[in-house]
Design an enzyme around this catalytic site. Structure first.
Site, PDB file in Angstrom:
ATOM      1  N   SER A  62       0.824  -1.210   0.000  1.00 11.77           N
ATOM      2  CA  SER A  62       0.000   0.000   0.000  1.00 11.77           C
ATOM      3  C   SER A  62       0.861   1.264   0.000  1.00 11.77           C
ATOM      4  O   SER A  62       2.064   1.220   0.294  1.00 11.77           O
ATOM      5  CB  SER A  62      -0.915   0.011   1.227  1.00 11.77           C
ATOM      6  OG  SER A  62      -1.653  -1.184   1.292  1.00 11.77           O
TER       7      SER A  62
HETATM    8  N1  SAM Z   1       0.104  -4.067   4.249  1.00  8.10           N
HETATM    9  C1  SAM Z   1       0.610  -4.799   3.137  1.00  8.10           C
HETATM   10  C2  SAM Z   1       2.027  -4.424   2.838  1.00  8.10           C
HETATM   11  O1  SAM Z   1       2.637  -3.673   3.606  1.00  8.10           O
HETATM   12  O2  SAM Z   1       2.565  -4.921   1.834  1.00  8.10           O
HETATM   13  C3  SAM Z   1      -0.243  -4.621   1.908  1.00  8.10           C
HETATM   14  C4  SAM Z   1      -1.435  -5.474   1.916  1.00  8.10           C
HETATM   15  S1  SAM Z   1      -2.222  -5.655   0.367  1.00  8.10           S
HETATM   16  C5  SAM Z   1      -2.870  -4.069   0.055  1.00  8.10           C
HETATM   17  C6  SAM Z   1      -3.636  -6.579   0.920  1.00  8.10           C
HETATM   18  C7  SAM Z   1      -3.332  -8.016   1.266  1.00  8.10           C
HETATM   19  O3  SAM Z   1      -4.490  -8.583   1.874  1.00  8.10           O
HETATM   20  C8  SAM Z   1      -3.026  -8.880   0.054  1.00  8.10           C
HETATM   21  O4  SAM Z   1      -1.778  -9.472   0.200  1.00  8.10           O
HETATM   22  C9  SAM Z   1      -4.144  -9.923   0.061  1.00  8.10           C
HETATM   23  O5  SAM Z   1      -3.735 -11.198  -0.382  1.00  8.10           O
HETATM   24  C10 SAM Z   1      -4.520  -9.934   1.526  1.00  8.10           C
HETATM   25  N2  SAM Z   1      -5.855 -10.474   1.837  1.00  8.10           N
HETATM   26  C11 SAM Z   1      -7.016 -10.297   1.162  1.00  8.10           C
HETATM   27  N3  SAM Z   1      -8.011 -10.960   1.791  1.00  8.10           N
HETATM   28  C12 SAM Z   1      -7.453 -11.562   2.890  1.00  8.10           C
HETATM   29  C13 SAM Z   1      -7.961 -12.372   3.945  1.00  8.10           C
HETATM   30  N4  SAM Z   1      -9.236 -12.724   4.031  1.00  8.10           N
HETATM   31  N5  SAM Z   1      -7.097 -12.781   4.898  1.00  8.10           N
HETATM   32  C14 SAM Z   1      -5.792 -12.449   4.844  1.00  8.10           C
HETATM   33  N6  SAM Z   1      -5.248 -11.688   3.877  1.00  8.10           N
HETATM   34  C15 SAM Z   1      -6.077 -11.238   2.918  1.00  8.10           C
END
Ligand code: SAM
Length: 218
Positions: A62
């Site tokens: 993000s």
């Molecule tokens: N904070 C992270 C970083 O610093 O890189 C970025 C996160 S990215 C925007 C969102 C993440 O949420 C993705 O890797 C996605 O696979 C994960 N995600 C989506 N649904 C999820 C769930 N139900 N449980 C765990 N992770 C999930």
């Protein structure tokens, strides 16, 4: 951390201050954690730009401002137990490790969870536990949490997450449809299981998929 990117991190800190981030502990974490290690090699030159970047598997690291602001909203003092949903690259997990006592993080894509774990282990951050699974359910055995941050867009506030907040605990989560959300601060009441929810600002995240998120696989 001393490396060739110290100056870039300082510039990013200035950018975040210019956008209103005030929490000194958050700014110190941004100045310390080597963000370039959390982005794919070909994108390292952009690691300290205030933008989201692709990290593979259709996911993103993000925008630093949104990550810093989310950390700030949790008002961490260093003594908290924190749950993060959506480990992604592990960068925000690493920031949180400097801001809280212990960090639990859940990622639904096994490859990302594994890679984040490797980078974090190489950095020697030892107060983080990463699990592969559906974070929309939370992680009940380690609850309650003083703070929970969700790094993916949720159609609504997942009830299991509110239940796993400690009294007075804070949940930061983007809420809304797939194409646009509002970063929302949820504060659980001290005296009962109710909560207050405050919209903070407009954001756009990849979807939270899972039982209490959006249906589907992408
Ligand atoms: N904070 C992270 C970083 O610093 O890189 C970025 C996160 S990215 C925007 C969102 C993440 O949420 C993705 O890797 C996605 O696979 C994960 N995600 C989506 N649904 C999820 C769930 N139900 N449980 C765990 N992770 C999930």
């Amino acid at each position: 951390m001393t490396d060739g990117f110290v100056g870039y991190r300082s510039q990013l800190v200035e950018t975040l201050q210019g956008k209103g981030v005030r929490d000194m502990a958050v700014l110190r974490a941004v100045a310390t954690i080597p963000r370039h290690l959390f982005v794919p090699d070909p994108l390292r030159h952009q690691a300290y730009d205030d933008v989201a970047l692709p990290i593979g598997n259709g996911q993103t690291i993000s925008q630093p401002y949104v990550q810093a602001r989310s950390c700030e909203l949790m008002r961490l003092t260093g003594r908290e137990r924190v749950l993060e949903i959506g480990t992604g690259s592990g960068y925000q997990t690493a920031l949180l490790s400097m801001l809280a006592e212990s960090v639990f993080s859940i990622e639904r894509i096994a490859d990302l969870a594994r890679h984040a774990h490797e980078v974090i282990r190489a950095l020697g951050l030892d107060n983080i536990t990463i699990m592969h699974g559906d974070g929309s359910l939370g992680w009940r055995p380690n609850s309650p949490y003083d703070a929970i941050v969700v790094a993916a867009a949720s159609p609504a506030i997942p009830q299991p997450l509110v239940e796993q907040l400690a009294p007075g605990g804070r949940l930061v989560i983007p809420v809304g449809p797939r194409d646009a959300q509002v970063l929302t601060l949820v504060t659980r009441h001290r005296e009962d299981t109710g909560y207050e929810s405050t919209p903070v600002h407009d954001v756009r995240f990849v979807p939270l998929l899972g039982q209490f998120g959006f249906a589907g696989t992408g």
